[in-house]
Design an enzyme around this catalytic site. Sequence first.
Site, PDB file in Angstrom:
ATOM      1  CE1 TYR A 179      -3.366   0.858  10.630  1.00  0.00           C
ATOM      2  CE2 TYR A 179      -2.784  -1.429  10.184  1.00  0.00           C
ATOM      3  CZ  TYR A 179      -2.455  -0.082  10.186  1.00  0.00           C
ATOM      4  OH  TYR A 179      -1.221   0.330   9.749  1.00  0.00           O
TER       5      TYR A 179
ATOM      6  CG  ASP B 136      -1.919   1.123   1.208  1.00  0.00           C
ATOM      7  OD1 ASP B 136      -2.222   1.637   0.124  1.00  0.00           O
ATOM      8  OD2 ASP B 136      -2.375   1.519   2.296  1.00  0.00           O
TER       9      ASP B 136
ATOM     10  CD  GLU C 106       0.076  -5.501   7.498  1.00  0.00           C
ATOM     11  OE1 GLU C 106      -0.452  -5.577   6.374  1.00  0.00           O
ATOM     12  OE2 GLU C 106      -0.341  -4.738   8.398  1.00  0.00           O
TER      13      GLU C 106
ATOM     14  CD  GLU D 180       1.950  -1.092   9.474  1.00  0.00           C
ATOM     15  OE1 GLU D 180       0.737  -1.063   9.130  1.00  0.00           O
ATOM     16  OE2 GLU D 180       2.864  -1.458   8.708  1.00  0.00           O
TER      17      GLU D 180
END
Length: 600
Positions: free
Chosen positions: A467, A160, A412, A503
């Site tokens: 997240y 991303d 990830e 993150e």
Amino acid sequence: MLKPQTGPTREVVNLDGVWRFAVDDRSAQAPWTADLGGTLDVAVPASYNDQFIDPAIRNHVGWVWYQRNVDVPRSWTGGRIMVRFDAATHEGRVYVDDTFVGEHIGGYTPFEFDVTDLVERGARFRLTVGVNNELTEHTVPPGHIFELADGRRKQQYHHDFFNYAGLARSVMLLHVPDLRVTDVTVVTEVDGADGLVGVDVNTSAAGTVRLALRDESGAVVAEGEGASTQLRVPEARLWQAGAAYLYELDVVVLHPETGDVDDTYTVNVGIRTVEVRGTQFLLNGEPFYFTGFGKHEDTAVRGKGHDNAYLVHDFQLMDWVGANSFRTSHYPYAEEVLDYADRHGIIVIDETSAVGFNLGVAGGMSQRNPPPTFSPETLGDRTRETHAQHLRELIARDKNHPSVVMWCIANEPAGQEDGAREYFEPLTTLSRELDPTRPVTYTAWLGAHSGNDQIADLFDVIGINRYFGWYIDLGDLVAAEEKLRADIEGWIERYQRPVFMMEYGADTMAGLHAIDAAPWSEEYQKAYLEMHHRVFDDYPEFVGEHVWNFADFRTGAGLHRVGGNKKGIFTRDRQPKAAAHSLRERWTGLGGQKPGTAGR
């Protein structure tokens, strides 16, 4: 690979500036055999994409060509002449006049070639460099290319951030001695009040190696002789987070017959130790708590091009906000960044470019019925061999930086999938063989949790990217907090190792405000972070918090990426959002201690 330096026995000609440029479909069949046609010029160092207003160049898939004339100094008598590239993203091919010199695959580590026999001292030669931005199943990072009905080629990748490409770091012409230092490895230990500096030196041929270690005043504090030795530094000043102290190691190589000095090379040395013990991360034997960010090399127009002004300003902002560390997400940064971190006492988690190792995720969006990530047809033995070479080059380049305290070998990956363990176990073994002094980590994505992850026990520190409250339970921070606590407790209970949030973040439009702290508002970003911090502070096994991201950055096009990723605490032009002030209030003055533990 040693970083170039100018000294008594070495010289450097910097080749940065404006080069001629062409994309492959606008150049001749063999563009290195003549001057590039056309009127395009390009700046080096910088990614080429955003320098031009033509979308066909910005989104070009394939080879582009850089070219310039280079004058070799007439004074360069004897020795060897090298051409050095700090990076070519993602593949580089080098030509001197009409001759192919060599190639390098991997977008973020340096390479150099000996061109002594191809150039003439006091004369000019034509230097041409082809750079290819293509990503495939066997590159790191991976991707794939498909052709549209109209004949255009399109690159798809699973990370991303925008696939900036080109010569984003410096290019140099080097003059080095025939008998020279080719590599230096420094390992430091602490013995009571003394520092121990182990030094291993490789040379291009047999010679006598002498070592002198100087303190910051220039006084010699230890001396030695031999290609492998250990220096003892009485009453050593330790390199600390926020309080860097650098010694200077002079490596001198003497001619085996005459005893004359053939080469000298200088390495900065920070005496410090790092260790994982139980659920703690220790720096110089003391528990250390990480505060900071995942970052990106990303600025307007330059793309991933290294810029010293941004380097200084970004570190000023990290100091202002109270950050003591950052991760080089998701690739090795320019070595100038690590040099700066060494001098200023900023802790670095150094990461390979192994991002997108998860075929169930494409730029953050889940796919239906994705293929297995780890298989002979997708990411298999060939990809792992490439990944291993990236790891070798990263550690070879950065092993002597005291600021680097951990290697992060992937971001990830699909750690919950079958085949993940077979893929990663050889890489963690390789990391420890290459450098047994630093812990190894990775980051687990949202779909890999303590109940299904198959690789976490291979690592010294468990890094997680979470997240809750954004991609899951958007806007519901009560439900998000419940899930976050359960997730962290699961990792702690199963592994009894340090857990690190590498993150966590929420997209935020600067200047958007909402009384009800609605998502995308500055108020929501602030509340989102504060919820996470309440949770972090409840777990002594929790060793760090890296907000995603330091600054907004450019991504590929997408419905959920309006003008890029907006999770930055600072805007892309480095202006603070409201959350920057609340982070500053939390982080300032911690000195590497976990919030709430000061004075315990």
